[in-house]
Design an enzyme around this catalytic site. Sequence first.
Site, mmCIF file in Angstrom:
data_model
loop_
_atom_site.group_PDB
_atom_site.id
_atom_site.type_symbol
_atom_site.label_atom_id
_atom_site.label_comp_id
_atom_site.label_asym_id
_atom_site.label_seq_id
_atom_site.Cartn_x
_atom_site.Cartn_y
_atom_site.Cartn_z
ATOM 1 N N LYS A 121 0.816 -1.214 0.000
ATOM 2 C CA LYS A 121 0.000 0.000 0.000
ATOM 3 C C LYS A 121 0.850 1.266 0.000
ATOM 4 O O LYS A 121 0.382 2.322 -0.402
ATOM 5 C CB LYS A 121 -0.982 -0.043 1.152
ATOM 6 C CG LYS A 121 -1.910 -1.252 0.994
ATOM 7 C CD LYS A 121 -3.179 -1.171 1.735
ATOM 8 C CE LYS A 121 -4.115 -2.308 1.347
ATOM 9 N NZ LYS A 121 -3.569 -3.659 1.620
HETATM 10 C C1 LIG Z 1 -4.229 -4.756 1.107
HETATM 11 C C2 LIG Z 1 -3.409 -5.954 0.986
HETATM 12 C C3 LIG Z 1 -3.765 -6.989 0.116
HETATM 13 C C4 LIG Z 1 -5.045 -6.957 -0.709
HETATM 14 O O1 LIG Z 1 -5.012 -5.934 -1.675
HETATM 15 P P1 LIG Z 1 -6.387 -5.406 -2.304
HETATM 16 O O2 LIG Z 1 -6.000 -4.274 -3.172
HETATM 17 O O3 LIG Z 1 -7.230 -4.985 -1.143
HETATM 18 O O4 LIG Z 1 -6.985 -6.551 -3.045
HETATM 19 C C5 LIG Z 1 -2.917 -8.071 0.009
HETATM 20 N N1 LIG Z 1 -1.792 -8.160 0.750
HETATM 21 C C6 LIG Z 1 -1.427 -7.188 1.602
HETATM 22 C C7 LIG Z 1 -0.184 -7.357 2.399
HETATM 23 C C8 LIG Z 1 -2.210 -6.049 1.752
HETATM 24 O O5 LIG Z 1 -1.837 -5.107 2.605
#
Ligand SMILES: *Cc1c(COP(=O)(O)O)cnc(C)c1O
Length: 504
Positions: A121
Site C-alpha cells: 500500500k
Molecule cells: C491490502 C493488501 C492486500 C489486498 O489488496 P487489495 O488491493 O485490497 O486486493 C494483500 N496483501 C497485503 C499485504 C495487503 O496489505
Amino acid sequence: MKTTDGSKMEGLLYKSTRTSKSGIVSSEAVVRGIAPDGGLYVPVAFPQIERTFDELSGYSYKKLAFYVMSKFFTDFDDEDLADCIEKAYDEKFDTPEIAPVINISDLYFLELYHGATLAFKDMALSLLPHLLTSAVKNLAIDKEIVILTATSGDTGKAALESFSDVQNTRIIVFYPKEGVSKIQERQMITQEGSNTSVIAIKGNFDDAQNGVKEIFSDKSLAKDMEANGYMFSSANSINIGRLIPQIVYYIHAYLKLMKYGAIDRGQKINIVVPTGNFGNILAAYYSHKMGLPVARLICASNENNILYDFLTTGVYDKRRELILTSSPSMDILISSNLERLLYDLSGNDPLAIQGLMDSLKEKGVFKIEDSMIKKLDMFYGQYATEPETFSTIEKVFKEHDYLIDTHTAVGCCVYGKYRNETKDDTPSVLASTASPFKFPAAVLCSLDPGYKGLDDFELIKKLSEVTGRQIPAPLKDMDKKPVLHDTVCSRDDMILEVKKILGI
Ligand SMILES: *Cc1c(COP(=O)(O)O)cnc(C)c1O
C-alpha cells in the site's frame, strides 16, 4: 492539456459507476474519493501505452510513473505531478529500484514492500497526500481535508505515515480491534504527527468500512463540516489516487521480464495477485486495458474465498462468516473495487451496477448476467487454506532460500494450483504484497512450529536469526515507542468520535 508525447490530448474525465451523469476532472475525483451516489469513479476511456516497450524499458521507476500517471491526471500541471512522484518515491523506500522483480523457480516476484510500512500500500499511499494537495490547489478549495479510513491493517499505517504532518490535512483511521496483527496495531497506535488519530472499533473490518461509508454519506455531518471549514476525502483503495499509481508497477514488471529475457516484446504474461478489496488486481486489469500484454489475471484468496466463488459461478454472496486468517489484509467480504470491474464488464451500464449493488445491500448477494460471466474469462480464481499457506512459506524457503509473507504465500500457492490445473507455462508475475517481517508469527511457525507462543517482537528477532535476513528498519525497536492512541469505540459511536476529534 499536453501529453508526455508532446501531443495535445483532451482532458480525461471520470464518472461514477452508478449514474450516467457526465464526468468530472481527475482532481475532483481524487478529492471526493467516492461519488455522491455511492458509486466509484472510473475513467471514461483508457489511455493507451503509446511508446514502445523498448523505449520504456530505459525509464527509471519514477519516469515510468510520470509517463503512466500523466495520462490519467490530465488536469494536473506536469511539474506538479513530477514533484508529487519525486516526493513519494524518495529515500523512504529502501531501494532505488522501488519495486524489485526477483525470479524464483518458475515465478517472478514483484516485491511491492520496500516502502515505509513494508507493504504494497506504500506504493500508492506515499503518493496520495501529494496528489491530494495538488488536486485541492487545482480546484482552488480553501478547506482542510479530513481523511477518513477503515483499515484491515496495512492501509491504516501506510495512510498515517504518508499524511503525518502534511499541511491542511487531518487523518482519522478506524481499525477492527481483533482483526489486525499485533505488529500492525503497534505500528498504528505509536503513530506520530499532530494531525493523526487512530481508533479501534469493536467489530470486524466490514463493520469499520461500512461505518466509514455511513459517515461519508451523513448529510447533517456534511453540513457541520462545511460550516467549520472541513471536507472529507478518502484514502481507501476506492480513491483513483490509490488505484492509478498501482498500474505503474505492472508495466514496470513487464519491462523487467523483457530485460531478463523471460519474454519477447509483445509476449503476454500472467499476473497473480493476492486479493482482498480487489484494488491491486483491478490495477493489473487496468494496465491490460492500457495495452499491456496480459493473458490471465489470477485472483488469489485466502479462506475467505468469496471472490473464488464469484469468479467460478457469477454469484457474489456475502452471507457467510468472516474468517480471521494469517493473511488479515485479505480478510474481507466486500471487495469494493469489484464494482469497477463489473462496470467495465457490463459495457459501462450504471443501471446494471446500481441493481447489483442494491441487491448486495438488501439481500447480501447478487448474480451477474451470463453475458458478463463470459467476459470474466481472463480471470482465474482460486484460494489457499491456512495449512497450504504455511506449507508454501516453508517450501519456498527450504527449496529456494527465499522468504515470503502469508499474503504472498497465498498468491504463490494459488499459482501452483493454477499451473497444475491448466499446464499453462506463460511467464508469470506475482504481486508480493508484504514483508515477511510484518507477519513474524505465521512466517516463523511455518518454518518451525516450535516457536508458537512467543510474542511478535521476540518473533521478529528470532525470524531474523533463523533465516539470516535483516530486520527491516521500520520494525526495529518498535516495541520501545510510546503508545499515542488508545481510543476504543463501538461501531455505532464512530461518528461521535469523528465529531469529537474535529471539535464540531
Ligand atoms: C491490502 C493488501 C492486500 C489486498 O489488496 P487489495 O488491493 O485490497 O486486493 C494483500 N496483501 C497485503 C499485504 C495487503 O496489505
